[in-house]
Design an enzyme around this catalytic site. Structure first.
Site, PDB file in Angstrom:
ATOM      1  CE1 TYR A   1      -4.241   1.129  -0.163  1.00  0.00           C
ATOM      2  CE2 TYR A   1      -4.415  -1.177   0.455  1.00  0.00           C
ATOM      3  CZ  TYR A   1      -4.977  -0.022  -0.084  1.00  0.00           C
ATOM      4  OH  TYR A   1      -6.258  -0.051  -0.530  1.00  0.00           O
TER       5      TYR A   1
ATOM      6  CG  ASP B   1      -9.055   9.821 -23.886  1.00  0.00           C
ATOM      7  OD1 ASP B   1      -8.057   9.083 -23.985  1.00  0.00           O
ATOM      8  OD2 ASP B   1     -10.163   9.426 -23.462  1.00  0.00           O
TER       9      ASP B   1
ATOM     10  CE  LYS C   1      -8.159   1.404 -24.803  1.00  0.00           C
ATOM     11  NZ  LYS C   1      -9.205   2.449 -24.911  1.00  0.00           N
TER      12      LYS C   1
ATOM     13  NE  ARG D   1      -7.558  -3.875 -18.937  1.00  0.00           N
ATOM     14  CZ  ARG D   1      -7.939  -4.087 -20.199  1.00  0.00           C
ATOM     15  NH1 ARG D   1      -7.402  -5.050 -20.915  1.00  0.00           N
ATOM     16  NH2 ARG D   1      -8.860  -3.321 -20.746  1.00  0.00           N
TER      17      ARG D   1
ATOM     18  CB  THR E   1      -5.589   3.183 -21.820  1.00  0.00           C
ATOM     19  OG1 THR E   1      -5.256   3.204 -23.212  1.00  0.00           O
ATOM     20  CG2 THR E   1      -7.062   3.490 -21.653  1.00  0.00           C
TER      21      THR E   1
ATOM     22  CD  GLU F   1      -4.741   5.593   0.986  1.00  0.00           C
ATOM     23  OE1 GLU F   1      -4.600   6.341   1.970  1.00  0.00           O
ATOM     24  OE2 GLU F   1      -5.780   4.967   0.754  1.00  0.00           O
TER      25      GLU F   1
HETATM   26  C1  PLP Z   1     -10.250   2.848 -24.046  1.00  0.00           C
HETATM   27  C2  PLP Z   1     -10.554   4.280 -23.875  1.00  0.00           C
HETATM   28  C3  PLP Z   1     -10.798   4.838 -22.607  1.00  0.00           C
HETATM   29  C4  PLP Z   1     -11.080   4.025 -21.370  1.00  0.00           C
HETATM   30  O1  PLP Z   1     -10.161   3.218 -20.920  1.00  0.00           O
HETATM   31  P1  PLP Z   1     -10.483   2.059 -19.854  1.00  0.00           P
HETATM   32  O2  PLP Z   1      -9.121   1.671 -19.465  1.00  0.00           O
HETATM   33  O3  PLP Z   1     -11.249   1.027 -20.603  1.00  0.00           O
HETATM   34  O4  PLP Z   1     -11.263   2.671 -18.742  1.00  0.00           O
HETATM   35  C5  PLP Z   1     -10.934   6.209 -22.511  1.00  0.00           C
HETATM   36  N1  PLP Z   1     -10.871   6.985 -23.588  1.00  0.00           N
HETATM   37  C6  PLP Z   1     -10.672   6.487 -24.832  1.00  0.00           C
HETATM   38  C7  PLP Z   1     -10.605   7.428 -25.994  1.00  0.00           C
HETATM   39  C8  PLP Z   1     -10.527   5.118 -25.009  1.00  0.00           C
HETATM   40  O5  PLP Z   1     -10.373   4.627 -26.240  1.00  0.00           O
END
Ligand code: PLP
Length: 416
Positions: free
Chosen positions: A53, A199, A228, A234, A225, A55
């Protein structure tokens, strides 16, 4: 004493994991948001760090025993800053969606206005779509793509911004095959005094590898994220300027989260190290080259593509002219060993649960070393199945081709 293995303790779960690994090996994974993290990333992400942990932030923790944890998070932050060329990085968000919620919490109070891309036009739920907390707790106004060419309608973004004076404007997409004009968004945000959030969840690996323009220097805040195109564990992250660093850090912890997932942070540090190597640039470029080759193969077989092609890792096929729904095509393709997801196309006349399109992408196949030649073959097989989704002979033939191609391209991170 040697401790019993997973297979001993829990054979049911062990066997399901083993089957999932075999599925990932024996199928062509075209889900645009998925990838294969390396063995090194997986080792870090499933380590004893899970037990700790912590925080707070490096140097300012609420628990003792941080001698090594601080080093891990600091290394991760330094590598991410270097990789993207940013002043500040918060690597604690549990995933992309919590990262986006933290951005809302940093700059808005409930009821404040935002502007974001609508889900059916390729936006993400967390950019203000109505079933998401970001659409329910905030006054979200959504732009779309133009009917004429399915490109993001920048005139509509500017008009919504002038009309609603949002505190926050989102750009970035989850199902859009073209590059984002970050400079145009930045101009609009500046004109109305809004914070611009980019994003880059899908494209962060392309941005890191120089295969997509970067929002750094244009967007005030960048979320992503880590699993990807970036090929990490993750997780999520928020990149920002020094000016917004403290607002973002407070919004993540204690605003939204408790203890960070140290194992994911270590995995991200490893992924950032991998992405800083010259080979990652070649990987990012190959993802885009592969997407273009796959798009060409599909076009040559008469499959219509939204916007007519791709600039990035992703392709949206509109199957209307092939007389098959996206869902039926996705199910038939999966029986043939090609895994993708059904997806709405802009101005779709069908319902979201059985829309007109499929979304495909090349990050995972590129991680296996597949190139243009393989993409052309895959595109041809896809067209064969799309044109005959109920023909068991066609599906069986393609399944055989897929299996032999997969056998030639071992996937990173898998034990076999
Ligand atoms: C995949 C994605 C997210 C969310 O990600 P998670 O890890 O699934 O919560 C947010 N914004 C965009 C543009 C995404 O493609």
């Amino acid at each position: 004493m040697t401790e019993p293995t997973l297979a001993h303790v829990d054979p049911e779960i062990a066997s399901l994991i083993q089957k999932e690994e075999k599925r990932q090996l024996d199928t062509i994974r075209l889900i645009a948001s998925e990838n294969y993290a390396s063995r090194a990333v997986n080792e870090a992400a499933s380590s004893v760090l899970n037990n700790k942990y912590s925080e707070g932030y490096p140097g300012k923790r609420y628990y003792q025993g941080q001698a090594h944890i601080d080093g891990i998070e600091s290394l991760c932050i330094e590598r991410i800053k270097k990789l993207f060329g940013v002043e500040h990085a918060n690597v604690q968000p549990y995933s992309g969606s919590p990262a986006n919620l933290a951005v809302h919490y940093a700059f808005l109070r409930p009821g404040d206005s935002t502007v974001g891309l609508a889900l059916p036009a390729g936006g993400h739920l967390t950019h203000g779509w109505k079933v998401s907390i970001t659409g329910d707790f905030f006054s979200a106004h959504q732009y779309g793509v133009r009917e004429s060419d399915h490109r993001i309608d920048m005139d509509q973004v500017a008009a919504l911004a002038r009309e609603h004076k949002p505190k926050l404007i989102w750009c970035g997409t989850t199902a859009y095959p073209r590059t984002i004009d970050f400079a145009a968004f930045a101009q609009i945000a500046r004109d109305v005094g809004a914070v611009l959030a980019a994003d880059i969840a899908h494209i962060s690996g392309l941005v890191a590898g120089g295969a997509h323009p970067s929002p750094v220097g244009l967007a005030d805040v960048i979320t992503s994220t880590t699993h990807k195109t970036l090929r990490g564990p993750r997780g999520g992250m928020i990149l920002t300027t020094a000016k917004h660093a403290s607002a973002i850090d407070k919004a993540v912890f204690p605003g939204l989260q408790g203890g960070p997932h140290n194992s994911a942070i270590a995995g991200l540090a490893v992924a950032a190290h991998e992405a800083l190597q010259p080979s990652f640039k070649a990987y990012a470029k190959q993802i885009v080259d592969n997407a273009k080759a796959l798009a060409d193969a599909l076009l040559s077989r008469g499959v219509s593509l939204v916007t007519g092609g791709t600039d990035n890792h992703l392709i949206l096929c509109d199957l209307t002219s092939k007389n098959v729904s996206g869902k039926r095509a996705a199910i038939a393709l999966e029986s043939a060993g090609i895994v993708c997801n059904y997806n709405s196309v802009p101005f779709d006349k069908r319902k979201p649960f059985d829309p007109s399109g499929i979304r495909i992408g090349t990050p995972a196949t590129t991680s296996r070393g597949m190139k243009d030649v393989e993409m052309r073959l895959i595109g041809g097989w896809m067209a064969d199945v799309i044109e005959a989704p109920d023909d068991a002979k066609v599906i069986e033939r393609v399944r055989g081709e897929v299996l032999s191609m997969c056998a030639q391209f071992p996937a990173p991170g898998l034990t076999r």
